[in-house]
Design an enzyme around this catalytic site. Structure first.
Site, PDB file in Angstrom:
ATOM      1  N   ARG A 114       1.001  -1.062   0.012  1.00  0.00           N
ATOM      2  CA  ARG A 114       0.113  -0.095   0.022  1.00  0.00           C
ATOM      3  C   ARG A 114       0.953   1.347   0.007  1.00  0.00           C
ATOM      4  O   ARG A 114       0.275   2.481  -0.318  1.00  0.00           O
ATOM      5  CB  ARG A 114      -0.959   0.016   1.305  1.00  0.00           C
ATOM      6  CG  ARG A 114      -2.120  -0.903   1.144  1.00  0.00           C
ATOM      7  CD  ARG A 114      -3.062  -0.673   2.191  1.00  0.00           C
ATOM      8  NE  ARG A 114      -4.332  -1.395   2.114  1.00  0.00           N
ATOM      9  CZ  ARG A 114      -4.622  -2.600   2.990  1.00  0.00           C
ATOM     10  NH1 ARG A 114      -3.603  -2.839   3.526  1.00  0.00           N
ATOM     11  NH2 ARG A 114      -5.561  -3.223   2.565  1.00  0.00           N
TER      12      ARG A 114
ATOM     13  N   ILE B 190      -9.743   4.768  -3.965  1.00  0.00           N
ATOM     14  CA  ILE B 190     -10.553   3.646  -4.015  1.00  0.00           C
ATOM     15  C   ILE B 190      -9.665   2.269  -4.150  1.00  0.00           C
ATOM     16  O   ILE B 190      -9.555   1.076  -3.608  1.00  0.00           O
ATOM     17  CB  ILE B 190     -11.387   3.423  -5.366  1.00  0.00           C
ATOM     18  CG1 ILE B 190     -12.417   4.707  -5.269  1.00  0.00           C
ATOM     19  CG2 ILE B 190     -12.083   2.233  -5.707  1.00  0.00           C
ATOM     20  CD1 ILE B 190     -13.063   4.988  -6.463  1.00  0.00           C
ATOM     21  N   PHE B 191      -8.416   2.509  -5.000  1.00  0.00           N
ATOM     22  CA  PHE B 191      -7.388   1.349  -5.156  1.00  0.00           C
ATOM     23  C   PHE B 191      -7.098   0.680  -3.889  1.00  0.00           C
ATOM     24  O   PHE B 191      -7.085   1.552  -2.605  1.00  0.00           O
ATOM     25  CB  PHE B 191      -5.984   2.161  -5.681  1.00  0.00           C
ATOM     26  CG  PHE B 191      -5.932   1.931  -7.085  1.00  0.00           C
ATOM     27  CD1 PHE B 191      -6.827   0.874  -7.926  1.00  0.00           C
ATOM     28  CD2 PHE B 191      -4.975   2.682  -7.853  1.00  0.00           C
ATOM     29  CE1 PHE B 191      -6.647   0.788  -9.347  1.00  0.00           C
ATOM     30  CE2 PHE B 191      -4.988   2.542  -9.467  1.00  0.00           C
ATOM     31  CZ  PHE B 191      -5.397   1.574  -9.797  1.00  0.00           C
ATOM     32  N   GLU B 192      -6.865  -0.422  -3.756  1.00  0.00           N
ATOM     33  CA  GLU B 192      -6.113  -1.117  -2.631  1.00  0.00           C
ATOM     34  C   GLU B 192      -6.867  -0.743  -1.369  1.00  0.00           C
ATOM     35  O   GLU B 192      -6.272  -0.651  -0.389  1.00  0.00           O
ATOM     36  CB  GLU B 192      -4.457  -1.059  -2.399  1.00  0.00           C
ATOM     37  CG  GLU B 192      -3.868  -1.377  -3.841  1.00  0.00           C
ATOM     38  CD  GLU B 192      -2.359  -1.031  -3.866  1.00  0.00           C
ATOM     39  OE1 GLU B 192      -1.911  -0.706  -2.639  1.00  0.00           O
ATOM     40  OE2 GLU B 192      -1.882  -0.949  -5.040  1.00  0.00           O
ATOM     41  N   GLY B 193      -8.142  -0.874  -1.374  1.00  0.00           N
ATOM     42  CA  GLY B 193      -9.080  -0.545  -0.261  1.00  0.00           C
ATOM     43  C   GLY B 193      -9.662   0.786  -0.366  1.00  0.00           C
ATOM     44  O   GLY B 193      -8.662   1.650  -0.006  1.00  0.00           O
TER      45      GLY B 193
END
Length: 646
Positions: free
Chosen positions: A296, A425-428
């Protein structure tokens, strides 16, 4: 089956079952200290981050040498306007990045990689992403969550020997978890991997496969049915994209990041050797979550780059543009925005570098720090980009190509806003990150009192939990009353020409207040606590601000000690902390004064059609079709748009 029907192969999962799957996937124990975890518990452990950790001299030299090569490459070989216009990174650029070793930045040198630290990997992503965000995503999706990272953490020696040299120089990888009807709730995962001799047979459809269109290797999450000799569960596999039965059915297009190779991938009777299974059966989600602990951090790196560019453009434009007899920067309405961008950029770099160096040292558990960095950076970078568009006025809304066409500097401010939007939004998503971090933040409470608030536990279990909780809280609660944050002399080493010690005392006091608020909420709502997502989100946001304040002060002192713009760093840290404290106080107010209950009532009304009259007077330009595409397993009926780059 009708087009709008959910595929029957989709597992039917209750809310409790979904939570149990997620809970089983998370790391259950804390074997190493965590600064952020302690912060949420009301314990300000400054000793865990100060003095600021630093990379070894050899690692720094290797990293700086690569950054110099990468800078030369992106300045001379990358045309960002071309990538935006054609919505594609030219093959020759990708080939050049391969030759440079950029696809092997995080791969050990013994496998042909560069062996960069997390700190320098993130600096490289910032640099490449500033030239073209699509390039940053290409490199990040390959190394942060693609094949290299899961194999580094969970792969066998044989798997590392087979795949890592390819990933370092020639092959592009992607990570496939999301499905058309499965996002942050993996308990409903429908892609299957059925054991058959020495192989597994994969069937299913994966959505939003970043790098999937051009990938040579895939990390695929699939459900193995439980059977004799097979534990079953969600499991990770390395899959060759050129395997029979793998079809890239679509290259997706988005509002931003137009150059990324993101697609829909279908698996039909794809045979995968058991030797390609990563970890054990049922470990797939744990592998994914563990990979994301550091994976992340690539998103904050891109946000740091965005902040730096916003600051550069805001400075240059606001000095050149005059209104009412003076540069717009000298008008307070604009100047406050510039101050926010400058202070926040300094803070985001502080948070990202600190979390990255902590990941390199591996003496702290950074699962919360990494998640906080991603959450905070994605939200603040979006706000900075929005402020830049506002500072630029009409030119901020105009495309760079249009600006160039009429003779002005082609500043892609609106593109930055579009490109950054996905980071929330990406990766959670922000909402999921709130829940994920909140779960970790209250872990100590649930460990001692979880059975007490679980309606399905027996009276005996509740009695035992009550006794354990009594012992824990008898020791913990008194420590939340007072601390060094109330002593005027505390953290005196941060008192220079600009005094940061008061901000650290504020962090210490506020961390205890945050812990008390969490305890009070758990006492008040007990088993209903998990449904109070608005409250939990604000708790997490307060923790994120406190983490950012801490990192910012520590970085300022580091730069002062190094003689690297220390005075200016202290000024930026002071401004950021003052801005952050205002946000924190507002969040504390909103813990107990909010419209959460009213909002729930309105939502019920909206869904039941009570307010449907409010929608009158418009036409809906949406096209026809189901809300969620049919993902029934079976052979592909579409052309394979897979485009390997060789």
């Amino acid at each position: 089956m009708s087009a709008s029907t959910t595929p029957s192969s989709r597992p039917a999962v209750t809310e409790r079952e979904a939570r149990e799957v997620a809970e089983a996937a998370r790391e259950q124990h804390w074997r190493k200290p965590s600064f952020a975890k302690e912060l949420f518990l009301g314990r300000f452990r400054l000793d865990l981050i100060h003095p600021h950790p630093l990379p070894a001299d050899e690692a720094a030299q290797r990293g700086e040498e690569f950054l110099a090569k990468l800078r030369d490459f992106v300045e001379t070989k990358v045309d960002p306007a071309l990538i935006e216009r054609d919505a594609r990174i030219p093959d020759e650029v990708i080939d050049g990045l391969k030759e440079l070793g950029a696809f092997g930045m995080k791969i050990d040198t013994k496998y042909g990689g560069l062996g960069l630290t997390q700190v320098y990997y993130n600096k490289a992503l910032s640099l490449a992403g500033s030239a073209s965000p699509a390039i940053g995503v290409l490199l990040s999706a390959h190394q942060s969550i693609g094949v290299p990272q899961p194999l580094k953490l969970f792969g066998t020696p044989e798997q590392k020997e087979r795949f890592l040299p390819r990933c370092a120089r020639t092959d592009i990888s992607a990570f496939l978890l999301t499905e058309p009807d499965v996002g942050s709730d993996p308990a409903r995962l429908a892609t299957t991997a059925v054991p058959d001799g020495d192989d597994y047979v994969l069937d299913g459809v994966k959505l939003w496969t970043t790098n999937g269109v051009v990938a040579d290797l895939l990390v695929v999450m699939a459900r193995v049915p439980k059977s004799e000799g097979h534990k079953g569960g969600i499991t990770a596999f390395v899959v060759e994209t050129n395997s029979p039965g793998v079809t890239v059915e679509n290259r997706n297009a988005f509002m931003g990041l137009r150059g990324i190779e993101n697609g829909v991938t279908r698996f039909h009777q794809v045979r995968v050797p058991a030797a390609n299974r990563v970890g054990e059966e049922g470990q797939g989600l744990k592998i994914a979550l563990t990979t994301l602990n550091t994976g992340r951090l690539s998103l904050p790196a891109s946000c740091v780059a965005a902040g730096k560019w916003c600051l550069k453009i805001a400075r240059e434009w606001s000095a050149a543009r005059e209104q009412w007899g003076k540069p717009v920067a000298h008008h307070e309405a604009v100047g406050s925005k510039i101050s926010f961008i400058a202070a926040t950029t300094f803070a985001l770099e502080a948070v990202t570098d600190l979390a990255s160096q902590m990941a390199d040292e591996d003496r702290n558990d950074i699962r919360i720090e990494g998640a906080l960095a991603k959450l905070y950076a994605s939200e603040m970078a979006w706000t900075m980009a929005d402020e830049l568009v506002q500072i630029r006025g009409g030119r901020g809304f105009e495309t760079a190509e249009s600006l160039r066409a009429r003779g002005e500097r082609g500043v892609p401010a609106e593109q930055l806003l579009r490109d950054l939007r996905i980071n929330r939004i990406f990766e959670g998503s922000t909402e999921i990150m709130h829940l994920l971090i909140a779960r970790e933040a209250v872990d100590a409470h649930l460990s001692v009192a979880g059975d007490l608030i679980d309606p399905e536990k027996s009276l005996g279990d509740k009695a035992k939990a009550g006794a354990n909780a009594g012992v824990f809280y008898a020791k913990w609660l008194p420590k939340l009353v007072a601390g060094p944050g109330r002593l005027p002399t505390s953290y005196g080493e941060f008192k220079r020409e600009v005094d940061l010690s008061g901000h650290l005392r504020y962090v210490e006091r506020t961390s205890r207040k945050l812990a008390r608020s969490t305890f009070y909420a758990m006492s008040r709502w007990q088993g209903r606590m998990e449904s109070k997502q608005g409250f939990l989100g604000r708790i997490v946001d307060i923790g994120a601000e406190l983490f950012a304040m801490s990192a910012t002060c520590v970085r300022a002192e580091l730069l002062r000690g190094q003689g690297d713009h220390g005075r200016e760093a202290y000024q930026l840290a002071d401004v950021f902390c003052r801005q952050s404290r205002i946000r924190i106080e507002e969040l504390f107010t909103r813990l107990w004064t909010n419209t959460d209950d009213l909002d729930r009532k309105v939502v019920k009304g909206v869904l039941s059609g009570t307010y449907e009259w409010l929608e009158r007077g418009i036409v809906d330009p949406s096209g026809e079709g189901p809300w969620i595409a049919d993902a029934t397993p079976g052979p592909s009926r579409k052309e394979n748009v897979h485009r390997p780059i060789r």
